[in-house]
Design a protein around this motif. Structure first.
Motif, mmCIF file in Angstrom:
data_model
loop_
_atom_site.group_PDB
_atom_site.id
_atom_site.type_symbol
_atom_site.label_atom_id
_atom_site.label_comp_id
_atom_site.label_asym_id
_atom_site.label_seq_id
_atom_site.Cartn_x
_atom_site.Cartn_y
_atom_site.Cartn_z
ATOM 1 N N HIS A 273 2.468 4.153 10.787
ATOM 2 C CA HIS A 273 3.585 3.246 10.542
ATOM 3 C C HIS A 273 3.169 1.790 10.702
ATOM 4 O O HIS A 273 3.701 0.904 10.007
ATOM 5 N N SER A 274 2.215 1.536 11.569
ATOM 6 C CA SER A 274 1.687 0.184 11.717
ATOM 7 C C SER A 274 0.980 -0.260 10.442
ATOM 8 O O SER A 274 1.116 -1.407 10.003
ATOM 9 N N ALA A 275 0.216 0.655 9.837
ATOM 10 C CA ALA A 275 -0.473 0.337 8.583
ATOM 11 C C ALA A 275 0.532 0.067 7.476
ATOM 12 O O ALA A 275 0.389 -0.891 6.706
ATOM 13 N N LEU A 276 1.572 0.886 7.380
ATOM 14 C CA LEU A 276 2.607 0.666 6.367
ATOM 15 C C LEU A 276 3.305 -0.670 6.567
ATOM 16 O O LEU A 276 3.654 -1.358 5.601
ATOM 17 N N ALA A 277 3.489 -1.050 7.824
ATOM 18 C CA ALA A 277 4.206 -2.290 8.131
ATOM 19 C C ALA A 277 3.448 -3.530 7.677
ATOM 20 O O ALA A 277 4.052 -4.583 7.455
ATOM 21 N N THR A 278 2.129 -3.417 7.537
ATOM 22 C CA THR A 278 1.347 -4.566 7.064
ATOM 23 C C THR A 278 1.548 -4.805 5.574
ATOM 24 O O THR A 278 1.148 -5.846 5.056
ATOM 25 N N LEU A 279 2.155 -3.839 4.880
ATOM 26 C CA LEU A 279 2.380 -3.953 3.438
ATOM 27 C C LEU A 279 3.868 -3.725 3.162
ATOM 28 O O LEU A 279 4.272 -2.659 2.679
ATOM 29 N N PRO A 280 4.710 -4.696 3.451
ATOM 30 C CA PRO A 280 6.159 -4.491 3.288
ATOM 31 C C PRO A 280 6.577 -4.172 1.862
ATOM 32 O O PRO A 280 7.641 -3.587 1.652
ATOM 33 N N TRP A 281 5.750 -4.523 0.886
ATOM 34 C CA TRP A 281 6.097 -4.223 -0.509
ATOM 35 C C TRP A 281 5.964 -2.734 -0.842
ATOM 36 O O TRP A 281 6.278 -2.317 -1.965
ATOM 37 N N LEU A 282 5.564 -1.916 0.147
ATOM 38 C CA LEU A 282 5.549 -0.468 -0.048
ATOM 39 C C LEU A 282 6.885 0.186 0.308
ATOM 40 O O LEU A 282 7.018 1.404 0.228
#
Length: 270
Positions: free
Chosen positions: A27-36
């Motif tokens: 979830h931390s990795a996903l949070a670095t790319l909010p456009w996902l």
């Protein structure tokens, strides 16, 4: 919940049991790319499996004294895995290594000059993809682009589009086509778009896409993939035929969730 959603959930649970990835880390990795954020639950589950397979099958190397930690590896794997459409088998097969530089790097290329003499030219590069060799990336470039929500550029998409293209054995702008796409249709639509781009440049006009796309059909495909995922509305407006082809090629990739549903539906009925 549809049968496909149930199947994907079961596959994901089974895969994660054997290949753990900490939820907080994910979830931390996903949070670095909010456009996902537009990806649905099935697409995120598919993406997570792709990422785990990628990290398991690929070898990451840091160039020089660059500090390549697990978070950086995870981000690169996440971006690359958005493009991969298959849920089984090897991911981006036929090669192993991803090399990461802190910034741009120098590369020497040999090409035929005047009178057939071979010339060596050294150029600063942000990325490079060898047909049967490594993918080479500049961390500074890929990170900066990943943090720009409206940028048409994404280095990882570009270089891994080359890997998709090369799966036919040559870098020619035509990846292996699914049954839903005929070679004649792909060639006709892509060639027409490529020729229109070159005509615009020959006339000294400003193109709708990065002029680097006119370098060769392989670069045209790679730049199109960047724009398809980062600025799909722009591609659909400028080249609706190309947009339709890429919607069909990437239909089963997790990255298709980046394309607004109304835009995809319009493409299907155009």
């Amino acid at each position: 919940m549809s049968l496909r959603q149930r199947w994907t959930q079961w596959q994901t649970s089974r895969f994660l049991h054997n290949h753990p990835l900490d939820n907080d880390e994910w979830h931390s990795a996903l949070a670095t790319l909010p456009w996902l954020s537009s990806l649905d639950a099935v697409q995120r589950a598919h993406l997570r499996m792709n990422v785990l397979r990628f990290m398991e099958q690929k070898q990451f190397s840091a160039a020089g004294d660059f500090s390549l930690d697990r978070q950086k590896v995870l981000l690169i794997a996440l971006l690359a895995s958005l493009l991969w459409p298959h849920e089984e088998g090897d991911i981006f097969p036929g090669w192993v290594e991803v090399i990461v530089y802190p910034g741009d790097f120098s590369a020497t290329h040999t090409q035929a000059g005047d009178a057939g003499v071979m010339d060596e030219k050294v150029a600063a590069m942000a990325g490079e993809s060898w047909l049967r060799g490594p993918v080479i990336l500049s961390w500074d470039t890929l990170w900066q682009q990943s943090q720009q929500s409206s940028s048409p550029h994404q280095l990882v998409f570009h270089e891994f589009a080359h890997k998709l293209d090369g799966m036919n054995g040559a870098a020619n702008g035509m990846p292996p086509l699914p049954r839903s796409l005929r070679q004649q249709e792909w060639t006709q639509v892509m060639t027409g778009a490529y020729e229109r781009l070159n005509h615009v440049l020959d006339q000294g006009q400003k193109p709708w896409i990065d002029p680097y796309a006119a370098t060769a059909p392989a670069e045209f495909f790679a730049v199109l993939c960047e724009v398809f995922f980062r600025q799909p509305q722009q591609l659909a407006k400028a080249e609706p035929g190309v947009f339709s082809l890429l919607c069909r090629w990437f239909a089963n990739s997790p990255g298709i969730g980046l394309i607004p549903e109304p835009l995809r539906q319009h493409s299907e009925h155009a």
